[in-house]
Write an enzyme that holds these catalytic residues in place. Structure first.
Site, PDB file in Angstrom:
ATOM      1  N   GLU A   1      61.132  26.667  49.282  1.00  0.00           N
ATOM      2  CA  GLU A   1      60.994  28.028  49.808  1.00  0.00           C
ATOM      3  C   GLU A   1      60.111  28.865  48.879  1.00  0.00           C
ATOM      4  O   GLU A   1      60.022  28.590  47.667  1.00  0.00           O
ATOM      5  CB  GLU A   1      62.403  28.662  49.907  1.00  0.00           C
ATOM      6  CG  GLU A   1      62.381  30.093  50.408  1.00  0.00           C
ATOM      7  CD  GLU A   1      63.764  30.616  50.802  1.00  0.00           C
ATOM      8  OE1 GLU A   1      64.782  29.988  50.481  1.00  0.00           O
ATOM      9  OE2 GLU A   1      63.815  31.692  51.441  1.00  0.00           O
TER      10      GLU A   1
ATOM     11  N   ASN B   1      66.053  30.893  60.825  1.00  0.00           N
ATOM     12  CA  ASN B   1      66.934  30.449  59.731  1.00  0.00           C
ATOM     13  C   ASN B   1      68.053  31.460  59.542  1.00  0.00           C
ATOM     14  O   ASN B   1      67.796  32.672  59.517  1.00  0.00           O
ATOM     15  CB  ASN B   1      66.124  30.358  58.433  1.00  0.00           C
ATOM     16  CG  ASN B   1      67.004  30.188  57.199  1.00  0.00           C
ATOM     17  OD1 ASN B   1      67.552  29.118  56.970  1.00  0.00           O
ATOM     18  ND2 ASN B   1      67.170  31.253  56.416  1.00  0.00           N
ATOM     19  N   GLU B   2      69.263  30.990  59.401  1.00  0.00           N
ATOM     20  CA  GLU B   2      70.419  31.863  59.118  1.00  0.00           C
ATOM     21  C   GLU B   2      70.325  33.162  59.923  1.00  0.00           C
ATOM     22  O   GLU B   2      70.356  34.265  59.359  1.00  0.00           O
ATOM     23  CB  GLU B   2      70.548  32.140  57.613  1.00  0.00           C
ATOM     24  CG  GLU B   2      70.853  30.873  56.836  1.00  0.00           C
ATOM     25  CD  GLU B   2      71.368  31.072  55.418  1.00  0.00           C
ATOM     26  OE1 GLU B   2      71.387  32.209  54.920  1.00  0.00           O
ATOM     27  OE2 GLU B   2      71.762  30.059  54.803  1.00  0.00           O
TER      28      GLU B   2
ATOM     29  N   TYR C   1      76.857  25.676  50.782  1.00  0.00           N
ATOM     30  CA  TYR C   1      76.597  25.542  49.342  1.00  0.00           C
ATOM     31  C   TYR C   1      77.901  25.347  48.579  1.00  0.00           C
ATOM     32  O   TYR C   1      78.942  25.915  48.953  1.00  0.00           O
ATOM     33  CB  TYR C   1      75.892  26.803  48.817  1.00  0.00           C
ATOM     34  CG  TYR C   1      74.426  26.852  49.208  1.00  0.00           C
ATOM     35  CD1 TYR C   1      73.473  26.159  48.466  1.00  0.00           C
ATOM     36  CD2 TYR C   1      73.997  27.577  50.319  1.00  0.00           C
ATOM     37  CE1 TYR C   1      72.123  26.195  48.808  1.00  0.00           C
ATOM     38  CE2 TYR C   1      72.646  27.610  50.675  1.00  0.00           C
ATOM     39  CZ  TYR C   1      71.713  26.912  49.910  1.00  0.00           C
ATOM     40  OH  TYR C   1      70.393  26.939  50.258  1.00  0.00           O
TER      41      TYR C   1
ATOM     42  N   GLU D   1      70.367  22.972  54.446  1.00  0.00           N
ATOM     43  CA  GLU D   1      70.543  23.581  53.119  1.00  0.00           C
ATOM     44  C   GLU D   1      71.892  23.148  52.581  1.00  0.00           C
ATOM     45  O   GLU D   1      72.927  23.422  53.207  1.00  0.00           O
ATOM     46  CB  GLU D   1      70.461  25.110  53.177  1.00  0.00           C
ATOM     47  CG  GLU D   1      69.056  25.611  53.432  1.00  0.00           C
ATOM     48  CD  GLU D   1      68.909  27.122  53.313  1.00  0.00           C
ATOM     49  OE1 GLU D   1      69.642  27.750  52.519  1.00  0.00           O
ATOM     50  OE2 GLU D   1      68.061  27.673  54.040  1.00  0.00           O
TER      51      GLU D   1
ATOM     52  N   GLN E   1      67.070  23.428  46.017  1.00  0.00           N
ATOM     53  CA  GLN E   1      65.744  23.295  46.556  1.00  0.00           C
ATOM     54  C   GLN E   1      64.944  22.368  45.662  1.00  0.00           C
ATOM     55  O   GLN E   1      65.402  22.012  44.572  1.00  0.00           O
ATOM     56  CB  GLN E   1      65.084  24.660  46.623  1.00  0.00           C
ATOM     57  CG  GLN E   1      65.769  25.624  47.576  1.00  0.00           C
ATOM     58  CD  GLN E   1      64.928  26.850  47.898  1.00  0.00           C
ATOM     59  OE1 GLN E   1      63.788  26.963  47.501  1.00  0.00           O
ATOM     60  NE2 GLN E   1      65.546  27.800  48.627  1.00  0.00           N
TER      61      GLN E   1
END
Ligand code: AHR
Length: 494
Positions: free
Chosen positions: A25, A172-173, A239, A295, A344
């Site tokens: 990103e 995204n999100e 996460y 992710e 990432q």
């Protein structure tokens, strides 16, 4: 006695290599410094992309790379990143640190990076602050071969032939940084935007809808109910954060109790995949729509003294175990999970590579992914055993060891981890259904402490080392150090 019994003649499905995917990103020093240094940099580079990182990524066999975000994707306007670099817009990266984004790394540079490392591109389009027209035109720019204003613009910018692009994310999100939408609203927008994601010539898009945050099963339910027929994949983000979002905990300074908490949170991925998968099964019993975990990884407090918006963290043997645990879970759910992208790639969150000026290091996570690359596109093998458990906190027991196995071109690969932070694991490994005699080769990644990590002064403190395994009663005896990860290859003897 801990045991792992691998059924070498019983395959349970293919492990899509894309579950070994990555994510890059425009955040902190991932793209700029980490990958892109520019053609005039004193750091050796190929077309502006640093050679040391390219070499590390080639060795890793990165199958697929997601870009440009993340939250950045829903603020990214692709036209800002094409054309002569000196005239590209300089703007603020409002999401990540408020720094200047000079747009020197754009569409052409991303495809070049993918080409140089042999990865398939996965591009995420802008729904939150973009339009269906902008998204549609980006796809035309990238993938249309004929005569059109955008294909001609691409040619004018130096690229005659269209690129091949399969994986395309529609936002995204969108429940958060991608527009703070409710699932019903996003599902409608998804249906609308994806209509204009045209397939040009033989370029077939694999459309991925923005999925749920962690255990938001309602999001998955609404998306599947309203739009399953219009998507190929639905994403999921989760996460591993040992503390709270305010105080996540240090990446390197932690106790055995933090280790246990982190492992418990990492293993939660199994429940998430089971439950999101069950919701998806109701609408898609054939499992046509895949779950794309685009992710995942650890998220700690940033390294002291670094920009809080840059999400720079060190990476220890704890990260290595989190990575291994996730890969085992993804193998187990291979029937639904067709892609996963660790967050990432460089210098951000659970990175595989860290850079500082002209120096670079491979993290323990890098070494796990490299040792496990043998499972990419291999046939998963059924496995059972006695894996033991432990818990010093009285919390949910953790597995003492974990095992996963696959077969490719006749070679059987078994990966094992010892999750215990302070005790060895002695595992009896048996290969059933094998009519061949094997030549074994084994490597283990272990540190001298649970917080062991590589630094720029000592980049090879934690690296895989050969592991001796002893034949025993028709099987093998494998001794794993505390907090370690191993892969053993069994090659039939000629
Ligand atoms: O990976 C960092 C950020 O985490 C991404 O930009 C966003 O999608 C997620 O919240």
């Amino acid at each position: 006695m801990l045991k792992a019994i691998v059924h070498t003649d019983w395959t349970t499905g293919t492990i899509n290599k894309n579950i070994y995917g990555h994510f890059s990103e425009h955040l902190g020093r991932c793209i700029y410094e980490g990958l892109w240094v520019g053609e005039d940099s004193p750091i050796p580079n190929t077309d502006g992309i640093r050679n040391d990182v390219l070499e590390a990524l080639r060795e890793l066999k990165v199958p697929v790379l997601r870009w440009p975000g993340g939250c950045f994707a829903d603020e990214y306007h692709w036209r800002d990143g094409i054309g002569p670099r000196e005239t590209r817009k300089r703007m603020i990266n409002t999401h990540w640190g408020g720094v200047v984004e000079n747009n020197h790394f754009g569409t052409h540079e991303f495809f070049r990076l993918c080409e140089l490392i042999g990865a398939e591109p996965y591009i995420c389009g802008n729904v939150g602050s973009g339009s269906a027209q902008e998204m549609s035109e980006w796809l035309e720019y990238m993938t249309f071969d004929g005569e059109s204003p955008l294909a001609n613009l691409r040619r004018q910018n130096g690229r005659d032939k269209p690129w091949k692009l399969k994986y395309f994310g529609v936002g995204n999100e969108n429940w958060g940084c991608g527009g703070n939408m409710l699932p019903e609203f996003y599902a409608d927008l998804y249906r609308q935007f994806q209509t204009y994601c045209r397939q040009y010539g033989d370029n077939k898009l694999y459309k991925i809808a923005g999925g749920a945050n962690s255990d938001d099963y309602r999001w998955t339910d609404v998306l599947m109910k309203k739009a399953a027929g219009q998507m190929d994949g639905l994403s999921l983000h989760y996460y591993t954060v040992p503390g709270t979002w305010q105080e996540k905990g240090s990446a390197t300074e932690f106790e055995a109790s933090d280790w246990e908490i982190t492992m418990r949170k990492a293993l939660h991925m199994d429940e998430l995949l089971t439950r999101h998968g069950t919701v998806m099964d109701q609408y898609d019993p054939e499992r046509r729509v895949s779950l794309i975990v685009d992710e995942w990884g650890t998220w700690f407090d940033v390294e002291p003294g670094t920009n809080p918006g840059f999400l720079y963290q060190q990476n220890t043997m704890r990260d290595a175990l989190v990575a291994a645990a996730h890969l085992h879970i993804f193998h187990k759910h291979a029937h639904r999970v067709q892609m996963a992208n660790i967050a990432q790639l460089v210098n951000v969150l659970q990175a595989v590579v860290l850079t500082e000026g002209n120096r670079m290091l491979r993290t323990p996570t890098y070494h796990v992914l490299k040792m496990y690359a043998v499972h990419q596109d291999a046939e998963a093998l059924a496995l059972h055993g006695e894996f033991g458990s432990f818990s010093s906190e009285g919390g949910q027991p953790l597995p003492h060891v974990g095992a996963t196995a696959s077969k490719k071109d006749g070679v059987v690969h078994v990966s094992l981890f010892n999750m215990h932070p302070s005790e060895d694991a002695s595992v009896k490994l048996e290969l059933r259904g094998a009519d061949a005699a094997y030549h074994e080769e084994a490597y283990v990644l272990a540190g001298d402490a649970i917080g062991a990590h590589n630094t720029f002064d000592e980049p090879d403190r934690v690296v895989p080392k050969p592991l001796q395994i002893a034949g025993q009663d028709g099987g093998y005896q494998v001794r794993l150090a505390p907090a370690s990860v191993a892969t053993i290859s069994f090659k039939p003897k000629a």
